[in-house]
Enzyme design. Structure first.
Site, PDB file in Angstrom:
ATOM      1  N   TYR A 144       0.395   9.032  -8.660  1.00 44.09           N
ATOM      2  CA  TYR A 144       1.437   9.430  -9.616  1.00 44.09           C
ATOM      3  C   TYR A 144       2.765   9.245  -8.904  1.00 44.09           C
ATOM      4  O   TYR A 144       2.934   9.711  -7.777  1.00 44.09           O
ATOM      5  CB  TYR A 144       1.243  10.893 -10.030  1.00 44.09           C
ATOM      6  CG  TYR A 144       2.366  11.444 -10.879  1.00 44.09           C
ATOM      7  CD1 TYR A 144       2.558  11.007 -12.192  1.00 44.09           C
ATOM      8  CD2 TYR A 144       3.240  12.407 -10.373  1.00 44.09           C
ATOM      9  CE1 TYR A 144       3.587  11.518 -12.976  1.00 44.09           C
ATOM     10  CE2 TYR A 144       4.261  12.931 -11.159  1.00 44.09           C
ATOM     11  CZ  TYR A 144       4.437  12.479 -12.453  1.00 44.09           C
ATOM     12  OH  TYR A 144       5.455  12.985 -13.221  1.00 44.09           O
ATOM     13  N   ASP A 247       5.470   5.793  -1.551  1.00 44.93           N
ATOM     14  CA  ASP A 247       5.904   6.992  -2.247  1.00 44.93           C
ATOM     15  C   ASP A 247       5.512   8.171  -1.350  1.00 44.93           C
ATOM     16  O   ASP A 247       4.368   8.621  -1.349  1.00 44.93           O
ATOM     17  CB  ASP A 247       5.223   7.075  -3.617  1.00 44.93           C
ATOM     18  CG  ASP A 247       5.589   8.347  -4.360  1.00 44.93           C
ATOM     19  OD1 ASP A 247       6.159   9.257  -3.733  1.00 44.93           O
ATOM     20  OD2 ASP A 247       5.284   8.434  -5.565  1.00 44.93           O
ATOM     21  N   LYS A 275      10.419  16.471  -2.564  1.00 46.77           N
ATOM     22  CA  LYS A 275       9.654  17.692  -2.286  1.00 46.77           C
ATOM     23  C   LYS A 275      10.013  18.384  -0.960  1.00 46.77           C
ATOM     24  O   LYS A 275      11.025  19.060  -0.876  1.00 46.77           O
ATOM     25  CB  LYS A 275       8.170  17.384  -2.387  1.00 46.77           C
ATOM     26  CG  LYS A 275       7.822  16.868  -3.816  1.00 46.77           C
ATOM     27  CD  LYS A 275       6.529  17.310  -4.345  1.00 46.77           C
ATOM     28  CE  LYS A 275       6.315  16.760  -5.754  1.00 46.77           C
ATOM     29  NZ  LYS A 275       5.427  17.480  -6.577  1.00 46.77           N
TER      30      LYS A 275
END
Ligand SMILES: Cc1ncc(COP(=O)(O)O)c(C=O)c1O
Length: 436
Positions: A144, A247, A275
């Site tokens: 994702y 990513d 994050k």
């Protein structure tokens, strides 16, 4: 039995009346009587509106690396907020934070800040397309990369039967509302399928702008790359003048200070960080090396954002990364994470549950079934019912991983040896109950 106490239920009623399904992000809705409302977090704990304490292994789906409300980050943010946050100019704090990130992740030559993981991967993909003049992007099933349309295909949670043959997979859009035309620009493959990537490059090599990969499957049980997979992607991109994008939204500043590039010894052209970079404050970066970044420098490829590099975001990044670079938080995460991985694996084996605990100490997942999955198709046989029963039993007892096994357990440096002991005790009690 609902997990909401009376105050939490009352708050969720208000949330439900004021916000769609009572949440600000779709995945937070667990059901009308099963969605918690939290009042605060402190260190490795969160508290719901009834004051019930949970040992938190969500850690916000990854951002909380030092602990909730870390005092160093909190005071850096407060100071930045009081100094004015958004100027539409480069600010000194931003320069310092960029320099600190370069120190922490030595392969990074330059970067630009943005706010979320979604923005970071979106800009990375556009930059790769802009500099290569090509449109096709290869991504892997079970990864994702954020909520934009570019690469939201064959994501975790989608049934793998729809994915077609592993030799010629079908990219399956995650959401209604994604335009059909975008699908024609995506190729998907099972994760860890280097031969598939070699076949694809043999067929389409000169059309592929970028390979986008979560270096470790942070959205599918923490599955790790097999030996040679990431290096193989590196080699294919080099041979075909394509851009390798890591990513690192979940892995960055978490599985190692230098992220997956440090942990697995393979360096991408571009990486998206978010994050853990800000310990819970929205901040992200698109970082890179080599001529690809000149795509922005020369103009004509748009990267923009009113809040990109704002004072609060970069102050949080600076405080978080500086603390991580002392090595102490990572040493602690490593110790506590190992103890949890080993302890839970031992309990599962003692109770005769076939399972694999995989990933890294700061971020690991559980597969309940025979064998060990190396891609997202392999998790289809996971005993979802048992895992969910186990986790709901843990949550009722005050220990909170995600009930969705695809989502790894996230640790923070505030988790203690005592938390490990409590967690293992609760894990065993809830497992016995779930096994009936
Ligand atoms: C690997 C990965 N990339 C990108 C994103 C999107 O980040 P954000 O939710 O900050 O937009 C996520 C979110 O979970 C993620 O796990």
């Amino acid at each position: 039995m609902s997990i909401q106490g009376p105050e939490t239920a009352a708050w969720f009623d208000r949330a439900y009346a004021a916000m769609v399904n009572g949440v600000s992000s779709g995945w937070r809705y667990w059901g009308r009587n099963e969605t918690l409302v939290l009042s605060r977090g402190e260190g490795g704990y969160v508290y719901d509106s009834d004051g019930k304490r949970y040992i938190d292994y969500h850690c916000g789906f990854g951002p909380i690396i030092l602990g909730h409300g870390d005092p160093t980050v909190a005071s850096a943010v407060a100071e930045a907020a009081a100094a004015g946050t958004t100027f539409a100019f480069t600010q000194e704090r931003e320069v310092v934070a960029a320099e600190t990130i370069k120190q922490a992740v030595p392969w990074v030559e330059r970067l630009r800040f943005t706010n979320t993981g979604t923005e970071a991967t979106m800009h990375a993909v556009r930059l790769a397309r802009g500099v290569t003049g090509r449109d096709v992007v290869l991504k892997f099933e079970g990864t994702y990369h954020g909520a934009h349309d570019y690469v939201m295909y064959s994501t975790p949670g989608k049934p793998t039967e729809a994915f077609g043959s592993p030799y010629r997979p079908l990219p399956i859009p995650m959401s209604s509302g994604m335009p059909d035309v975008v699908t024609s620009l995506i190729r998907t493959l099972p994760y860890n399928d280097l031969e598939g990537a070699q076949r694809l490059f043999a067929d389409y090599g000169r059309r592929i702008a970028a390979v986008v990969v979560e270096p470790m499957l942070g959205n599918a049980m923490g599955i790790e790359p097999v030996d040679g997979f990431l290096q193989g992607l590196r080699d294919l991109c080099d041979a075909n003048d394509a851009i390798l994008i890591f990513d690192e939204v979940k892995t960055g500043f978490r599985i190692a200070v230098g992220g997956a590039a440090e942990a697995y010894g393979v360096v991408p052209d571009l990486a998206a960080f978010a994050k853990a970079l800000g310990n819970g404050v929205p901040v992200a970066a698109i970082a890179g090396r080599g001529p690809v970044l000149d795509g922005w420098a020369k103009g004509g490829i748009v990267q923009a954002g009113t809040y990109s590099g704002n004072g609060i975001a970069v102050a949080a990044a600076q405080a978080t990364v500086t603390k991580l670079m002392t090595g102490e938080p990572m040493a602690r995460l490593d110790r506590v994470g190992h103890a949890l991985m080993e302890g839970t694996a031992k309990i599962l084996a003692e109770h005769g549950v076939a399972a694999t605990v995989q990933g890294r100490p700061a971020m690991f997942g559980f597969y309940f079934g025979a064998g060990t999955p190396h891609d997202y198709r392999g998790v289809a046989a996971h005993d979802e019912e048992l895992y969910e029963k186990l986790v709901m039993g843990m949550i009722r007892r005050g220990v909170m991983p995600s009930p969705d096994a695809l989502e790894p357990w996230f640790l923070c440096a505030a988790h203690s040896d005592e938390d490990v002991a409590t967690t293992l005790q609760v894990f065993e009690e809830a497992l016995v109950e779930a096994l009936g």
